[in-house]
Design a protein around this motif. Structure first.
Motif, PDB file in Angstrom:
ATOM      1  N   ASP A  86       0.852  -1.189   0.000  1.00  0.00           N
ATOM      2  CA  ASP A  86       0.000   0.000   0.000  1.00  0.00           C
ATOM      3  C   ASP A  86       0.884   1.233   0.000  1.00  0.00           C
ATOM      4  O   ASP A  86       1.702   1.423   0.899  1.00  0.00           O
ATOM      5  N   THR A  87       0.717   2.073  -1.012  1.00  0.00           N
ATOM      6  CA  THR A  87       1.528   3.284  -1.141  1.00  0.00           C
ATOM      7  C   THR A  87       0.644   4.491  -1.402  1.00  0.00           C
ATOM      8  O   THR A  87      -0.527   4.361  -1.804  1.00  0.00           O
ATOM      9  N   TYR A  88       1.225   5.660  -1.179  1.00  0.00           N
ATOM     10  CA  TYR A  88       0.489   6.909  -1.405  1.00  0.00           C
ATOM     11  C   TYR A  88       1.502   7.989  -1.723  1.00  0.00           C
ATOM     12  O   TYR A  88       2.588   8.020  -1.124  1.00  0.00           O
ATOM     13  N   TYR A  89       1.131   8.901  -2.645  1.00  0.00           N
ATOM     14  CA  TYR A  89       2.067   9.916  -3.120  1.00  0.00           C
ATOM     15  C   TYR A  89       1.471  11.310  -3.071  1.00  0.00           C
ATOM     16  O   TYR A  89       0.250  11.485  -3.239  1.00  0.00           O
ATOM     17  N   ALA A  90       2.332  12.284  -2.908  1.00  0.00           N
ATOM     18  CA  ALA A  90       1.911  13.664  -3.095  1.00  0.00           C
ATOM     19  C   ALA A  90       1.555  13.866  -4.564  1.00  0.00           C
ATOM     20  O   ALA A  90       2.167  13.247  -5.454  1.00  0.00           O
ATOM     21  N   ASP A  91       0.591  14.728  -4.823  1.00  0.00           N
ATOM     22  CA  ASP A  91       0.171  14.967  -6.199  1.00  0.00           C
ATOM     23  C   ASP A  91       1.330  15.446  -7.075  1.00  0.00           C
ATOM     24  O   ASP A  91       1.395  15.126  -8.261  1.00  0.00           O
ATOM     25  N   SER A  92       2.250  16.182  -6.477  1.00  0.00           N
ATOM     26  CA  SER A  92       3.344  16.766  -7.241  1.00  0.00           C
ATOM     27  C   SER A  92       4.332  15.725  -7.781  1.00  0.00           C
ATOM     28  O   SER A  92       5.094  16.024  -8.713  1.00  0.00           O
ATOM     29  N   VAL A  93       4.327  14.525  -7.220  1.00  0.00           N
ATOM     30  CA  VAL A  93       5.274  13.496  -7.658  1.00  0.00           C
ATOM     31  C   VAL A  93       4.590  12.254  -8.222  1.00  0.00           C
ATOM     32  O   VAL A  93       5.272  11.358  -8.730  1.00  0.00           O
ATOM     33  N   LYS A  94       3.287  12.213  -8.141  1.00  0.00           N
ATOM     34  CA  LYS A  94       2.537  11.031  -8.591  1.00  0.00           C
ATOM     35  C   LYS A  94       2.825  10.756 -10.067  1.00  0.00           C
ATOM     36  O   LYS A  94       2.811  11.659 -10.899  1.00  0.00           O
ATOM     37  N   GLY A  95       3.108   9.497 -10.367  1.00  0.00           N
ATOM     38  CA  GLY A  95       3.420   9.112 -11.740  1.00  0.00           C
ATOM     39  C   GLY A  95       4.892   9.246 -12.102  1.00  0.00           C
ATOM     40  O   GLY A  95       5.325   8.740 -13.138  1.00  0.00           O
ATOM     41  N   ARG A  96       5.668   9.929 -11.255  1.00  0.00           N
ATOM     42  CA  ARG A  96       7.104  10.108 -11.517  1.00  0.00           C
ATOM     43  C   ARG A  96       7.968   9.390 -10.479  1.00  0.00           C
ATOM     44  O   ARG A  96       9.058   8.922 -10.802  1.00  0.00           O
ATOM     45  N   SER A 143       7.399   5.452  10.576  1.00  0.00           N
ATOM     46  CA  SER A 143       6.108   5.740  11.195  1.00  0.00           C
ATOM     47  C   SER A 143       5.975   5.047  12.556  1.00  0.00           C
ATOM     48  O   SER A 143       6.628   4.050  12.834  1.00  0.00           O
ATOM     49  N   ARG A 144       5.087   5.592  13.383  1.00  0.00           N
ATOM     50  CA  ARG A 144       4.743   4.942  14.652  1.00  0.00           C
ATOM     51  C   ARG A 144       3.816   3.747  14.413  1.00  0.00           C
ATOM     52  O   ARG A 144       3.602   2.939  15.304  1.00  0.00           O
ATOM     53  N   TYR A 145       3.271   3.658  13.204  1.00  0.00           N
ATOM     54  CA  TYR A 145       2.233   2.692  12.900  1.00  0.00           C
ATOM     55  C   TYR A 145       2.622   1.816  11.718  1.00  0.00           C
ATOM     56  O   TYR A 145       3.544   2.141  10.979  1.00  0.00           O
ATOM     57  N   SER A 146       1.873   0.734  11.513  1.00  0.00           N
ATOM     58  CA  SER A 146       2.155  -0.162  10.399  1.00  0.00           C
ATOM     59  C   SER A 146       1.605   0.352   9.066  1.00  0.00           C
ATOM     60  O   SER A 146       2.064  -0.054   8.000  1.00  0.00           O
ATOM     61  N   ARG A 147       0.612   1.239   9.127  1.00  0.00           N
ATOM     62  CA  ARG A 147      -0.024   1.721   7.900  1.00  0.00           C
ATOM     63  C   ARG A 147       0.790   2.853   7.273  1.00  0.00           C
ATOM     64  O   ARG A 147       1.683   3.420   7.896  1.00  0.00           O
TER      65      ARG A 147
END
Length: 124
Positions: free
Chosen positions: A57-67, A99-103
């Protein structure tokens, strides 16, 4: 305690690529989410990318998404940031954090350990 050491930064021309690595030591790495943040001169530290403990599971800032692509190898206690199609506005010091968490998380205060940073400079 966890120690995080980033590497792979440098000077690259616009349109080029770099791969950042963050090696973790100390406390067990694999149960925790990880993130990359960056800070440009005169600006606040901002979120770039995050990955959960499993790497699924990943997540990106809009400014770098796709790059940019974040990944991890729990056997090597290492998280990566592959950066393609770099732009001058990507110039910053890049930090990895645990992170403090697994997510996954884009929230700075959910991270408790930070590396010292690696400079990325993109020339136009």
């Amino acid at each position: 305690q966890v120690q995080l050491v980033e590497s792979g930064g440098g000077l690259v021309q616009a349109g080029g690529s770099l791969r950042l690595s963050c090696a973790a030591s100390g406390r067990t790495f694999s149960p925790y989410g990880m993130g990359w943040f960056r800070q440009a001169p005169g600006k606040e530290r901002e979120f770039v990318a995050t990955i959960d403990w499993s790497g699924d599971d990943t997540y990106y800032a809009d400014s770098v998404k796709g790059r940019f692509t974040i990944s991890r190898d729990n056997a090597k206690n290492t998280v990566y940031l592959q950066m393609n199609s770099l732009k001058p506005e990507d110039t910053a010091v890049y930090y990895c954090a645990k992170s403090r968490y697994s997510r996954k998380s884009a929230v700075r205060n959910q991270y408790d350990y930070w590396g010292q940073g690696t400079q990325v400079t993109v020339s136009s």
